[in-house]
Design an enzyme around this catalytic site. Structure first.
Site, mmCIF file in Angstrom:
data_model
loop_
_atom_site.group_PDB
_atom_site.id
_atom_site.type_symbol
_atom_site.label_atom_id
_atom_site.label_comp_id
_atom_site.label_asym_id
_atom_site.label_seq_id
_atom_site.Cartn_x
_atom_site.Cartn_y
_atom_site.Cartn_z
ATOM 1 N N SER A 151 -21.740 57.877 -20.716
ATOM 2 C CA SER A 151 -22.577 57.650 -19.532
ATOM 3 C C SER A 151 -21.714 57.099 -18.417
ATOM 4 O O SER A 151 -20.679 56.449 -18.674
ATOM 5 C CB SER A 151 -23.667 56.629 -19.861
ATOM 6 O OG SER A 151 -24.257 56.131 -18.680
ATOM 7 N N TYR A 163 -25.545 48.701 -23.411
ATOM 8 C CA TYR A 163 -25.409 50.150 -23.166
ATOM 9 C C TYR A 163 -24.023 50.476 -22.616
ATOM 10 O O TYR A 163 -23.371 51.422 -23.058
ATOM 11 C CB TYR A 163 -26.503 50.571 -22.187
ATOM 12 C CG TYR A 163 -26.666 52.058 -21.973
ATOM 13 C CD1 TYR A 163 -27.368 52.835 -22.891
ATOM 14 C CD2 TYR A 163 -26.159 52.685 -20.836
ATOM 15 C CE1 TYR A 163 -27.553 54.200 -22.680
ATOM 16 C CE2 TYR A 163 -26.332 54.041 -20.619
ATOM 17 C CZ TYR A 163 -27.034 54.795 -21.545
ATOM 18 O OH TYR A 163 -27.210 56.139 -21.333
HETATM 19 P P1 NAP Z 1 -34.293 60.564 -24.353
HETATM 20 O O1 NAP Z 1 -35.150 61.466 -23.550
HETATM 21 O O2 NAP Z 1 -34.785 59.175 -24.643
HETATM 22 O O3 NAP Z 1 -33.938 61.295 -25.734
HETATM 23 C C1 NAP Z 1 -33.195 60.660 -26.733
HETATM 24 C C2 NAP Z 1 -33.632 61.198 -28.063
HETATM 25 O O4 NAP Z 1 -32.887 60.514 -29.099
HETATM 26 C C3 NAP Z 1 -35.118 60.920 -28.362
HETATM 27 O O5 NAP Z 1 -35.747 62.050 -28.915
HETATM 28 C C4 NAP Z 1 -35.052 59.769 -29.346
HETATM 29 O O6 NAP Z 1 -36.163 59.705 -30.235
HETATM 30 C C5 NAP Z 1 -33.787 60.112 -30.115
HETATM 31 N N1 NAP Z 1 -33.289 58.949 -30.860
HETATM 32 C C6 NAP Z 1 -33.306 57.653 -30.458
HETATM 33 N N2 NAP Z 1 -32.819 56.860 -31.425
HETATM 34 C C7 NAP Z 1 -32.472 57.684 -32.457
HETATM 35 C C8 NAP Z 1 -31.937 57.445 -33.749
HETATM 36 N N3 NAP Z 1 -31.656 56.209 -34.170
HETATM 37 N N4 NAP Z 1 -31.714 58.507 -34.564
HETATM 38 C C9 NAP Z 1 -32.020 59.767 -34.162
HETATM 39 N N5 NAP Z 1 -32.547 60.042 -32.950
HETATM 40 C C10 NAP Z 1 -32.773 58.997 -32.098
HETATM 41 O O7 NAP Z 1 -32.864 60.375 -23.675
HETATM 42 P P2 NAP Z 1 -32.015 61.387 -22.730
HETATM 43 O O8 NAP Z 1 -32.208 60.979 -21.326
HETATM 44 O O9 NAP Z 1 -32.256 62.782 -23.120
HETATM 45 O O10 NAP Z 1 -30.532 60.924 -23.115
HETATM 46 C C11 NAP Z 1 -29.762 61.596 -24.099
HETATM 47 C C12 NAP Z 1 -28.372 60.972 -24.135
HETATM 48 O O11 NAP Z 1 -27.775 61.047 -22.836
HETATM 49 C C13 NAP Z 1 -28.374 59.489 -24.519
HETATM 50 O O12 NAP Z 1 -27.248 59.201 -25.317
HETATM 51 C C14 NAP Z 1 -28.246 58.794 -23.173
HETATM 52 O O13 NAP Z 1 -27.674 57.517 -23.295
HETATM 53 C C15 NAP Z 1 -27.349 59.764 -22.435
HETATM 54 N N6 NAP Z 1 -27.437 59.665 -20.983
HETATM 55 C C16 NAP Z 1 -28.601 59.957 -20.329
HETATM 56 C C17 NAP Z 1 -28.634 59.875 -18.938
HETATM 57 C C18 NAP Z 1 -29.871 60.217 -18.167
HETATM 58 O O14 NAP Z 1 -29.844 60.045 -16.942
HETATM 59 N N7 NAP Z 1 -30.933 60.701 -18.785
HETATM 60 C C19 NAP Z 1 -27.497 59.469 -18.244
HETATM 61 C C20 NAP Z 1 -26.333 59.167 -18.940
HETATM 62 C C21 NAP Z 1 -26.313 59.280 -20.318
HETATM 63 P P3 NAP Z 1 -37.434 58.747 -29.846
HETATM 64 O O15 NAP Z 1 -37.923 59.202 -28.516
HETATM 65 O O16 NAP Z 1 -38.395 59.003 -30.974
HETATM 66 O O17 NAP Z 1 -36.879 57.357 -29.808
#
Ligand code: NAP
Length: 253
Positions: A151, A163
C-alpha cells in the site's frame, strides 16, 4: 508466464480488489483458486469468474493468519489442480487509530489487539501463504510468480501504525523472496496501490474522501481494474522481479 490455463491463487478474493483481479484473470483464461472467509461471497465470485471465462474455479474457506489452515488449503489446491503457478497475496484488513489519542485531557492508547490483528492478517498471512506457495511450486518444479499487495501507506501514514508497518514489511518481503526464490524459478513482486474505489475505502467519511482525492495529482481515486491490469503485467513479464509497482495516480504520502 502465460496466464491462460495457469493456476493462480488469490487471497481475499470474494470482494473488492481480489474479486476484480480474479475476474480480470478469468477473462484471460486463468484457472483460479479463490481464498476468503465467507462462503456465500466466495460462491458468488466463483460464478462470476466462470461466466468471465475461467476454465476451472475452486473456492477455499481459510483464515490466512492461521498456519494450519493455510498449509491445509495449499495441499488441497495442489491436489485439486495438480499444479500451482501464481499467488496474489491480497487479503487485508484495517484497524486504524492514533498511537496516542487525547480527548478532554485524557490519553488513550492504540490497543494491542488492533496492532496484532492487522499484523496477523496483513503480514503473517502474506508470510504463510507465500511460504506454502513457494514450497509447492518448488517441489513441483514449476516456474511461479508471487504478487504481494502492499500500500502507499508503507511510507508511513498517520493513524495507521499497524497497517503502515505491515505494508512496509510486505514490500520488503517481496525483495527478499525475489532474491531467495529465483533459484527455483519463482519471481516475486509487489503492488503498492494508492486510494482505490472498493468497500474498504467506501467506509471512509465523504468529506475526508473528498480531501484525499483533491491531493491526488490524477484528481481521482484508482479503479480496481487498474490494479488487476498491473497484476496481469507482473504475471506475464518474466523479467520483472523484486520490484514494487506504485499505482497511486502520482500521490506521495
Ligand atoms: P476489502 O474489500 O476489504 O477485501 C478484502 C478481502 O479480504 C475481504 O473479502 C475480506 O473478508 C478478506 N479477508 C480479510 N481477512 C482475511 C483473512 N484473515 N483470511 C482470508 N481473507 C481475509 O479490501 P480491498 O480494498 O479489496 O483491499 C485488498 C487489498 O488491497 C488489501 O490488502 C488492502 O490492504 C490493499 N489495499 C487497498 C487499497 C484500497 O484503496 N482499497 C489501497 C492500498 C492497498 P471479510 O470481508 O469477510 O473480512
Amino acid at each position: 508466464m502465460k496466464i491462460e490455463n495457469s493456476v493462480i491463487v488469490i487471497t481475499g478474493a470474494a470482494q473488492g480488489l481480489g474479486q476484480s483481479m480474479a475476474l480480470y484473470l478469468a477473462a484471460k483464461g486463468a484457472k483460479l483458486a479463490l481464498i476468503d472467509l465467507d462462503n456465500d461471497k466466495l460462491s458468488q465470485a466463483q460464478s462470476l469468474c466462470e461466466q468471465a471465462g475461467s476454465p476451472q474455479v475452486a473456492t477455499y474457506l481459510c483464515n490466512v493468519a492461521k498456519e494450519d489452515d493455510v498449509s491445509d488449503v495449499f495441499n488441497r489446491i495442489v491436489a485439486d489442480f495438480s499444479a500451482i503457478h501464481g499467488l496474489i497475496n491480497n487479503a487485508g484488513i484495517l484497524r486504524d487509530g492514533l498511537l496516542l489519542k487525547q480527548k478532554d485531557g485524557e490519553f488513550s492508547k492504540l490497543p494491542l489487539s488492533h496492532w496484532q490483528s492487522v499484523i496477523d492478517v496483513n503480514l503473517t498471512g502474506v508470510f504463510l501463504c507465500g511460504r506454502e506457495f513457494a514450497y509447492h511450486a518448488a517441489q513441483l518444479g514449476q516456474p511461479g510468480c508471487i504478487i504481494n499487495i502492499s500500500s502507499i501507506s508503507r511510507a508511513g501514514n498517520m493513524g495507521q501504525s499497524n497497517y503502515s508497518a505491515a505494508k512496509a514489511g510486505v514490500a520488503t518481503l517481496s525483495v527478499v523472496w525475489a532474491k531467495e526464490l529465483a533459484q527455483y524459478g519463482i519471481r516475486c513482486n509487489a503492488i503498492a496501490p494508492g486510494f482505490i474505489r472498493t468497500d474498504m475505502t467506501a467506509s471512509i467519511r465523504e468529506d475526508v474522501l473528498a480531501k484525499m482525492t483533491a491531493m491526488i495529482p490524477a484528481k481521482r481515486m484508482g479503479e480496481a481494474d487498474e490494479i488487476a491490469h498491473s497484476v496481469a503485467f507482473l504475471l506475464e513479464n518474466d523479467y520483472m522481479n523484486g520490484r514494487i509497482i506504485e499505482l497511486d495516480g502520482g500521490l506521495r504520502l
